[in-house]
Motif scaffolding. Structure first.
Motif, PDB file in Angstrom:
ATOM      1  N   LEU A 182     -30.491  57.062  38.654  1.00 33.70           N
ATOM      2  CA  LEU A 182     -30.016  55.907  37.897  1.00 33.70           C
ATOM      3  C   LEU A 182     -30.826  54.708  38.387  1.00 33.70           C
ATOM      4  O   LEU A 182     -30.822  54.411  39.581  1.00 33.70           O
ATOM      5  CB  LEU A 182     -28.528  55.661  38.174  1.00 33.70           C
ATOM      6  N   CYS A 183     -31.531  54.060  37.449  1.00 34.42           N
ATOM      7  CA  CYS A 183     -32.407  52.953  37.847  1.00 34.42           C
ATOM      8  C   CYS A 183     -31.825  51.618  37.364  1.00 34.42           C
ATOM      9  O   CYS A 183     -31.777  51.368  36.159  1.00 34.42           O
ATOM     10  CB  CYS A 183     -33.801  53.177  37.245  1.00 34.42           C
ATOM     11  N   PHE A 184     -31.343  50.817  38.264  1.00 29.24           N
ATOM     12  CA  PHE A 184     -30.824  49.489  37.898  1.00 29.24           C
ATOM     13  C   PHE A 184     -30.607  48.660  39.160  1.00 29.24           C
ATOM     14  O   PHE A 184     -30.611  49.189  40.272  1.00 29.24           O
ATOM     15  CB  PHE A 184     -29.518  49.612  37.104  1.00 29.24           C
ATOM     16  N   ASP A 185     -30.432  47.333  38.940  1.00 31.53           N
ATOM     17  CA  ASP A 185     -30.178  46.428  40.059  1.00 31.53           C
ATOM     18  C   ASP A 185     -28.671  46.359  40.300  1.00 31.53           C
ATOM     19  O   ASP A 185     -27.904  46.020  39.391  1.00 31.53           O
ATOM     20  CB  ASP A 185     -30.739  45.026  39.712  1.00 31.53           C
ATOM     21  N   LEU A 186     -28.264  46.667  41.526  1.00 32.29           N
ATOM     22  CA  LEU A 186     -26.832  46.760  41.845  1.00 32.29           C
ATOM     23  C   LEU A 186     -26.113  45.410  41.809  1.00 32.29           C
ATOM     24  O   LEU A 186     -24.884  45.372  41.844  1.00 32.29           O
ATOM     25  CB  LEU A 186     -26.672  47.356  43.256  1.00 32.29           C
ATOM     26  N   THR A 187     -26.871  44.305  41.763  1.00 31.29           N
ATOM     27  CA  THR A 187     -26.204  42.998  41.820  1.00 31.29           C
ATOM     28  C   THR A 187     -25.754  42.503  40.437  1.00 31.29           C
ATOM     29  O   THR A 187     -25.184  41.416  40.339  1.00 31.29           O
ATOM     30  CB  THR A 187     -27.096  41.937  42.501  1.00 31.29           C
ATOM     31  N   GLY A 188     -25.997  43.298  39.373  1.00 33.03           N
ATOM     32  CA  GLY A 188     -25.529  42.901  38.033  1.00 33.03           C
ATOM     33  C   GLY A 188     -24.476  43.880  37.542  1.00 33.03           C
ATOM     34  O   GLY A 188     -24.790  45.038  37.246  1.00 33.03           O
ATOM     35  N   PHE A 189     -23.235  43.435  37.443  1.00 35.89           N
ATOM     36  CA  PHE A 189     -22.144  44.375  37.120  1.00 35.89           C
ATOM     37  C   PHE A 189     -22.349  45.065  35.781  1.00 35.89           C
ATOM     38  O   PHE A 189     -22.033  46.249  35.623  1.00 35.89           O
ATOM     39  CB  PHE A 189     -20.784  43.655  37.147  1.00 35.89           C
ATOM     40  N   LEU A 194     -22.202  54.421  49.423  1.00 31.65           N
ATOM     41  CA  LEU A 194     -22.693  53.085  49.074  1.00 31.65           C
ATOM     42  C   LEU A 194     -23.476  52.558  50.276  1.00 31.65           C
ATOM     43  O   LEU A 194     -22.905  52.095  51.263  1.00 31.65           O
ATOM     44  CB  LEU A 194     -21.511  52.184  48.674  1.00 31.65           C
ATOM     45  N   ASN A 195     -24.786  52.721  50.167  1.00 28.63           N
ATOM     46  CA  ASN A 195     -25.682  52.493  51.303  1.00 28.63           C
ATOM     47  C   ASN A 195     -26.607  51.303  51.098  1.00 28.63           C
ATOM     48  O   ASN A 195     -27.046  50.682  52.069  1.00 28.63           O
ATOM     49  CB  ASN A 195     -26.491  53.792  51.512  1.00 28.63           C
ATOM     50  N   ALA A 196     -26.913  50.941  49.843  1.00 31.19           N
ATOM     51  CA  ALA A 196     -27.921  49.891  49.596  1.00 31.19           C
ATOM     52  C   ALA A 196     -27.528  48.603  50.314  1.00 31.19           C
ATOM     53  O   ALA A 196     -26.343  48.264  50.404  1.00 31.19           O
ATOM     54  CB  ALA A 196     -28.053  49.635  48.099  1.00 31.19           C
ATOM     55  N   GLY A 197     -28.519  47.910  50.819  1.00 28.53           N
ATOM     56  CA  GLY A 197     -28.232  46.647  51.482  1.00 28.53           C
ATOM     57  C   GLY A 197     -29.514  45.943  51.845  1.00 28.53           C
ATOM     58  O   GLY A 197     -30.613  46.495  51.705  1.00 28.53           O
ATOM     59  N   ASP A 198     -29.369  44.706  52.279  1.00 31.23           N
ATOM     60  CA  ASP A 198     -30.539  43.938  52.686  1.00 31.23           C
ATOM     61  C   ASP A 198     -30.135  42.998  53.828  1.00 31.23           C
ATOM     62  O   ASP A 198     -28.942  42.779  54.055  1.00 31.23           O
ATOM     63  CB  ASP A 198     -31.078  43.128  51.493  1.00 31.23           C
ATOM     64  N   PHE A 219     -27.497  33.010  51.952  1.00 29.04           N
ATOM     65  CA  PHE A 219     -26.177  33.554  52.278  1.00 29.04           C
ATOM     66  C   PHE A 219     -25.631  34.320  51.063  1.00 29.04           C
ATOM     67  O   PHE A 219     -25.168  35.457  51.181  1.00 29.04           O
ATOM     68  CB  PHE A 219     -25.252  32.390  52.648  1.00 29.04           C
ATOM     69  N   GLU A 220     -25.744  33.694  49.890  1.00 28.12           N
ATOM     70  CA  GLU A 220     -25.233  34.303  48.653  1.00 28.12           C
ATOM     71  C   GLU A 220     -25.962  35.617  48.343  1.00 28.12           C
ATOM     72  O   GLU A 220     -25.337  36.616  47.983  1.00 28.12           O
ATOM     73  CB  GLU A 220     -25.420  33.319  47.499  1.00 28.12           C
ATOM     74  N   ARG A 221     -27.305  35.615  48.510  1.00 31.01           N
ATOM     75  CA  ARG A 221     -28.085  36.833  48.205  1.00 31.01           C
ATOM     76  C   ARG A 221     -27.621  38.011  49.055  1.00 31.01           C
ATOM     77  O   ARG A 221     -27.449  39.122  48.561  1.00 31.01           O
ATOM     78  CB  ARG A 221     -29.579  36.578  48.479  1.00 31.01           C
ATOM     79  N   VAL A 222     -27.440  37.727  50.355  1.00 26.93           N
ATOM     80  CA  VAL A 222     -27.067  38.818  51.271  1.00 26.93           C
ATOM     81  C   VAL A 222     -25.650  39.311  50.976  1.00 26.93           C
ATOM     82  O   VAL A 222     -25.392  40.523  50.904  1.00 26.93           O
ATOM     83  CB  VAL A 222     -27.210  38.354  52.744  1.00 26.93           C
ATOM     84  N   ILE A 223     -24.717  38.363  50.768  1.00 28.37           N
ATOM     85  CA  ILE A 223     -23.334  38.764  50.479  1.00 28.37           C
ATOM     86  C   ILE A 223     -23.284  39.517  49.145  1.00 28.37           C
ATOM     87  O   ILE A 223     -22.537  40.481  48.985  1.00 28.37           O
ATOM     88  CB  ILE A 223     -22.402  37.515  50.421  1.00 28.37           C
ATOM     89  N   GLN A 224     -24.112  39.086  48.204  1.00 28.37           N
ATOM     90  CA  GLN A 224     -24.131  39.701  46.869  1.00 28.37           C
ATOM     91  C   GLN A 224     -24.501  41.192  46.942  1.00 28.37           C
ATOM     92  O   GLN A 224     -23.798  42.031  46.394  1.00 28.37           O
ATOM     93  CB  GLN A 224     -25.149  38.949  45.993  1.00 28.37           C
ATOM     94  N   ILE A 225     -25.578  41.520  47.636  1.00 30.62           N
ATOM     95  CA  ILE A 225     -25.983  42.934  47.678  1.00 30.62           C
ATOM     96  C   ILE A 225     -25.140  43.732  48.673  1.00 30.62           C
ATOM     97  O   ILE A 225     -24.740  44.864  48.398  1.00 30.62           O
ATOM     98  CB  ILE A 225     -27.509  43.126  47.941  1.00 30.62           C
ATOM     99  N   ASN A 226     -24.824  43.143  49.831  1.00 34.25           N
ATOM    100  CA  ASN A 226     -24.137  43.933  50.863  1.00 34.25           C
ATOM    101  C   ASN A 226     -22.640  44.073  50.626  1.00 34.25           C
ATOM    102  O   ASN A 226     -22.025  45.021  51.121  1.00 34.25           O
ATOM    103  CB  ASN A 226     -24.346  43.305  52.245  1.00 34.25           C
ATOM    104  N   LEU A 227     -22.042  43.129  49.891  1.00 33.78           N
ATOM    105  CA  LEU A 227     -20.585  43.175  49.743  1.00 33.78           C
ATOM    106  C   LEU A 227     -20.129  43.187  48.277  1.00 33.78           C
ATOM    107  O   LEU A 227     -19.414  44.100  47.862  1.00 33.78           O
ATOM    108  CB  LEU A 227     -19.964  41.976  50.482  1.00 33.78           C
ATOM    109  N   ILE A 228     -20.576  42.188  47.501  1.00 34.52           N
ATOM    110  CA  ILE A 228     -20.078  42.082  46.120  1.00 34.52           C
ATOM    111  C   ILE A 228     -20.496  43.308  45.296  1.00 34.52           C
ATOM    112  O   ILE A 228     -19.703  43.837  44.515  1.00 34.52           O
ATOM    113  CB  ILE A 228     -20.592  40.782  45.426  1.00 34.52           C
TER     114      ILE A 228
END
Ligand SMILES: NC(=O)c1ccc[n+]([C@@H]2O[C@H](COP(=O)([O-])OP(=O)(O)OC[C@H]3O[C@@H](n4cnc5c(N)ncnc54)[C@H](OP(=O)(O)O)[C@@H]3O)[C@@H](O)[C@H]2O)c1
Length: 260
Positions: free
Chosen positions: A70-77, A95-99, A114-123
């Motif tokens: 599945l190819c997509f960016d995880l930060t867009g619901f 759920l392993n992806a992170g930065d 701060f937002e970028r990191v929280i977005q990929i690692n948590l949201i």
């Protein structure tokens, strides 16, 4: 152990195109499982799918492992795909992806970073839970890859450490709330692992392990049904001891580390 059609697992892994996720994907496929590999680069996913285990590594009578992707960016619901009937119910959702990005100047706090990191690692984990949690079959398991960094207030880790501390908390609460649905939850606390994420670090990374070693720790921990998977053991022991120090003493040590 031989993987037969009956024991072949359906495993979805995010961040499968690099580092720990890639090593997990390859290990599970070579064991004969079906991995749904998620990434945002079509070419890296195609490369991963073509890296089938050598025939000599596949035990006779073992089910052939396979990868779909599945190819997509995880930060867009909106981008999260529904799993098809062919992809079936999941035995494992990893759920392993992170930065990681460091906050270099806390006084001039970079809220966007701060937002970028929280977005990929948590949201994005929240998005994945809404999209896929109900695809886990009873008796299946959710795995959140957090970090040993969440154990200590590490210099410049305002964004990364906060995201991982929240992720570990989230995993523990899910372990409580999903028990009634027969879904187990595990959280992973790696020390340093040699991946593109840590290649960017310009400081010493003691007891660093390879992504393959990290994958072995995670897979064997999951096979044993462990909730908390921490490695390498000696590194985690040191982190634990440091986390027990009075905070004022830890702060002095941490400040000395940043000056060194
Ligand atoms: N390496 C360590 O020392 C260490 C220690 C503790 C915990 N961890 C955790 O382990 C996990 C894996 O880290 P790693 O070291 O293997 O890192 P990595 O090699 O950089 O891999 C990260 C993966 O996440 C994917 N990803 C990042 N942002 C994404 C997005 N917006 N949408 C979709 N995919 C995205 C990357 O895709 P692309 O290939 O497209 O970039 C890549 O597949 C992370 O959660 C990390 O925090 C790592």
């Amino acid at each position: 152990m031989k993987t037969t059609h009956a024991t072949q697992k359906n495993i979805l892994i995010t961040g499968a195109t690099s580092g720990i996720g890639e090593a997990l994907t390859k290990a599970y496929v070579s064991q004969g499982h079906h991995v749904i590999a998620c990434g945002r680069s079509q070419s890296k996913l195609a490369q991963l799918a073509s890296a089938k285990p050598a025939q000599s590594q596949v035990e006779q009578g073992t089910e052939q492992g396979r990868i779909s992707h599945l190819c997509f960016d995880l930060t867009g619901f909106e981008a999260y795909p529904q799993l098809s009937a062919e992809q079936g119910e999941l035995d494992l959702l990893i759920l392993n992806a992170g930065d990681c990005e460091y906050i270099d100047d806390a006084l001039n706090f970079d809220a966007k970073k701060f937002e970028r990191v929280i977005q990929i690692n948590l949201i994005s984990v929240g998005y994945a839970l809404q999209a896929w949690l109900s695809a886990i079959k009873p008796g299946g398991r959710l795995v959140l890859v957090s970090s040993s960094a969440q154990m200590l207030a590490l210099p410049r880790a305002e964004a990364y450490g906060a995201s991982k501390a929240a992720l570990t908390y989230l995993a523990k609460v899910l372990a409580v709330d999903l028990a009634q649905h027969d879904i187990e939850v595990s959280w992973v606390h790696p020390g340093f692992v040699e991946t593109p994420l840590t290649d960017r670090n310009n400081f010493a990374m003691p007891m660093i392990v390879s992504p393959q070693q990290a994958a072995e720790h995670i897979i064997s921990g999951l096979e044993k049904g462990k909730r908390e998977i921490c490695f390498p053991r000696h590194f985690i022991f040191i982190m634990r001891v440091l986390s027990w120090l009075p905070f004022s003493l830890w702060r002095r040590l941490a400040r000395r580390m940043t000056k060194a």
